[in-house]
Design a protein around this motif. Structure first.
Motif, mmCIF file in Angstrom:
data_model
loop_
_atom_site.group_PDB
_atom_site.id
_atom_site.type_symbol
_atom_site.label_atom_id
_atom_site.label_comp_id
_atom_site.label_asym_id
_atom_site.label_seq_id
_atom_site.Cartn_x
_atom_site.Cartn_y
_atom_site.Cartn_z
ATOM 1 N N VAL A 1 0.845 -1.176 0.000
ATOM 2 C CA VAL A 1 0.000 0.000 0.000
ATOM 3 C C VAL A 1 0.887 1.236 0.000
ATOM 4 O O VAL A 1 1.857 1.316 0.752
ATOM 5 C CB VAL A 1 -0.943 -0.001 1.217
ATOM 6 C CG1 VAL A 1 -1.700 1.284 1.312
ATOM 7 C CG2 VAL A 1 -1.878 -1.188 1.162
ATOM 8 N N LYS A 2 0.539 2.197 -0.854
ATOM 9 C CA LYS A 2 1.295 3.447 -0.957
ATOM 10 C C LYS A 2 0.354 4.624 -0.737
ATOM 11 O O LYS A 2 -0.847 4.524 -0.949
ATOM 12 C CB LYS A 2 1.915 3.583 -2.343
ATOM 13 C CG LYS A 2 2.937 2.547 -2.690
ATOM 14 C CD LYS A 2 3.447 2.808 -4.092
ATOM 15 C CE LYS A 2 4.490 1.784 -4.478
ATOM 16 N NZ LYS A 2 4.975 2.004 -5.835
ATOM 17 N N ASP A 3 0.926 5.740 -0.353
ATOM 18 C CA ASP A 3 0.219 7.018 -0.279
ATOM 19 C C ASP A 3 -1.066 6.939 0.555
ATOM 20 O O ASP A 3 -2.126 7.396 0.132
ATOM 21 C CB ASP A 3 -0.107 7.538 -1.686
ATOM 22 C CG ASP A 3 1.132 7.714 -2.535
ATOM 23 O OD1 ASP A 3 2.184 8.069 -1.962
ATOM 24 O OD2 ASP A 3 1.053 7.496 -3.749
ATOM 25 N N LEU A 4 -0.975 6.373 1.746
ATOM 26 C CA LEU A 4 -2.116 6.284 2.654
ATOM 27 C C LEU A 4 -2.364 7.659 3.259
ATOM 28 O O LEU A 4 -1.497 8.232 3.903
ATOM 29 C CB LEU A 4 -1.826 5.254 3.745
ATOM 30 C CG LEU A 4 -2.908 5.004 4.769
ATOM 31 C CD1 LEU A 4 -4.158 4.456 4.105
ATOM 32 C CD2 LEU A 4 -2.413 4.034 5.834
ATOM 33 N N ASN A 5 -3.558 8.220 2.991
ATOM 34 C CA ASN A 5 -3.885 9.573 3.423
ATOM 35 C C ASN A 5 -5.365 9.693 3.770
ATOM 36 O O ASN A 5 -6.191 8.921 3.292
ATOM 37 C CB ASN A 5 -3.623 10.587 2.286
ATOM 38 C CG ASN A 5 -2.168 10.762 1.996
ATOM 39 O OD1 ASN A 5 -1.426 11.222 2.845
ATOM 40 N ND2 ASN A 5 -1.763 10.393 0.800
ATOM 41 N N VAL A 6 -5.667 10.704 4.547
ATOM 42 C CA VAL A 6 -7.048 11.135 4.737
ATOM 43 C C VAL A 6 -7.295 12.190 3.673
ATOM 44 O O VAL A 6 -6.671 13.247 3.682
ATOM 45 C CB VAL A 6 -7.273 11.711 6.146
ATOM 46 C CG1 VAL A 6 -8.676 12.276 6.274
ATOM 47 C CG2 VAL A 6 -7.024 10.643 7.203
ATOM 48 N N SER A 7 -8.181 11.896 2.716
ATOM 49 C CA SER A 7 -8.392 12.826 1.605
ATOM 50 C C SER A 7 -9.471 13.856 1.906
ATOM 51 O O SER A 7 -9.470 14.930 1.308
ATOM 52 C CB SER A 7 -8.717 12.069 0.316
ATOM 53 O OG SER A 7 -9.878 11.294 0.478
ATOM 54 N N SER A 8 -10.384 13.532 2.817
ATOM 55 C CA SER A 8 -11.389 14.509 3.243
ATOM 56 C C SER A 8 -11.951 14.053 4.583
ATOM 57 O O SER A 8 -11.913 12.877 4.920
ATOM 58 C CB SER A 8 -12.509 14.648 2.206
ATOM 59 O OG SER A 8 -13.230 13.442 2.106
ATOM 60 N N SER A 9 -12.468 15.027 5.330
ATOM 61 C CA SER A 9 -13.065 14.684 6.617
ATOM 62 C C SER A 9 -14.027 15.775 7.068
ATOM 63 O O SER A 9 -13.924 16.925 6.655
ATOM 64 C CB SER A 9 -11.984 14.473 7.679
ATOM 65 O OG SER A 9 -11.285 15.679 7.915
ATOM 66 N N THR A 10 -14.999 15.360 7.884
ATOM 67 C CA THR A 10 -15.903 16.269 8.565
ATOM 68 C C THR A 10 -15.873 15.853 10.032
ATOM 69 O O THR A 10 -15.074 14.997 10.424
ATOM 70 C CB THR A 10 -17.343 16.169 8.011
ATOM 71 O OG1 THR A 10 -17.879 14.883 8.340
ATOM 72 C CG2 THR A 10 -17.386 16.383 6.498
ATOM 73 N N ALA A 11 -16.763 16.405 10.851
ATOM 74 C CA ALA A 11 -16.799 16.041 12.266
ATOM 75 C C ALA A 11 -17.134 14.564 12.471
ATOM 76 O O ALA A 11 -16.685 13.957 13.434
ATOM 77 C CB ALA A 11 -17.809 16.907 13.014
ATOM 78 N N GLN A 12 -17.893 13.956 11.521
ATOM 79 C CA GLN A 12 -18.312 12.574 11.714
ATOM 80 C C GLN A 12 -18.005 11.633 10.555
ATOM 81 O O GLN A 12 -18.418 10.478 10.572
ATOM 82 C CB GLN A 12 -19.813 12.524 12.010
ATOM 83 C CG GLN A 12 -20.161 13.183 13.330
ATOM 84 C CD GLN A 12 -21.633 13.085 13.622
ATOM 85 O OE1 GLN A 12 -22.461 13.431 12.790
ATOM 86 N NE2 GLN A 12 -21.951 12.597 14.801
#
Length: 74
Positions: A1-12
């Motif tokens: 696995v490469k480039d593990l990221n959070v691409s978007s988020s909100t409060a929930q």
């Protein structure tokens, strides 16, 4: 696995994004979360996985595991 990221988020919600290694098409990727009690499996070569109903202010750990078929060697 490469480039593990959070691409978007909100409060929930949160979208976890990763690129798969080149292991062919007979590969699954298992995503374990803690303390969120859910396990997801995907077989995509590029994956966006959405998690919902997250608790604001809680720290979450995400682990992505490559699962190869037992009869295949890479």
């Amino acid at each position: 696995v490469k480039d593990l990221n959070v691409s978007s988020s909100t409060a929930q919600t949160m979208t976890l994004t990763f690129r798969a290694e080149n292991h062919g098409t007979n590969v699954n990727y298992r995503i374990l979360t803690s303390p969120y009690t859910e396990e997801r499996t995907t077989h995509l070569n590029f994956s966006d996985v959405l998690f919902i109903d997250l608790e604001p202010g809680t720290e979450y750990n995400f682990t992505v595991i490559t699962v190869l078929q037992a009869d295949k060697f890479y």
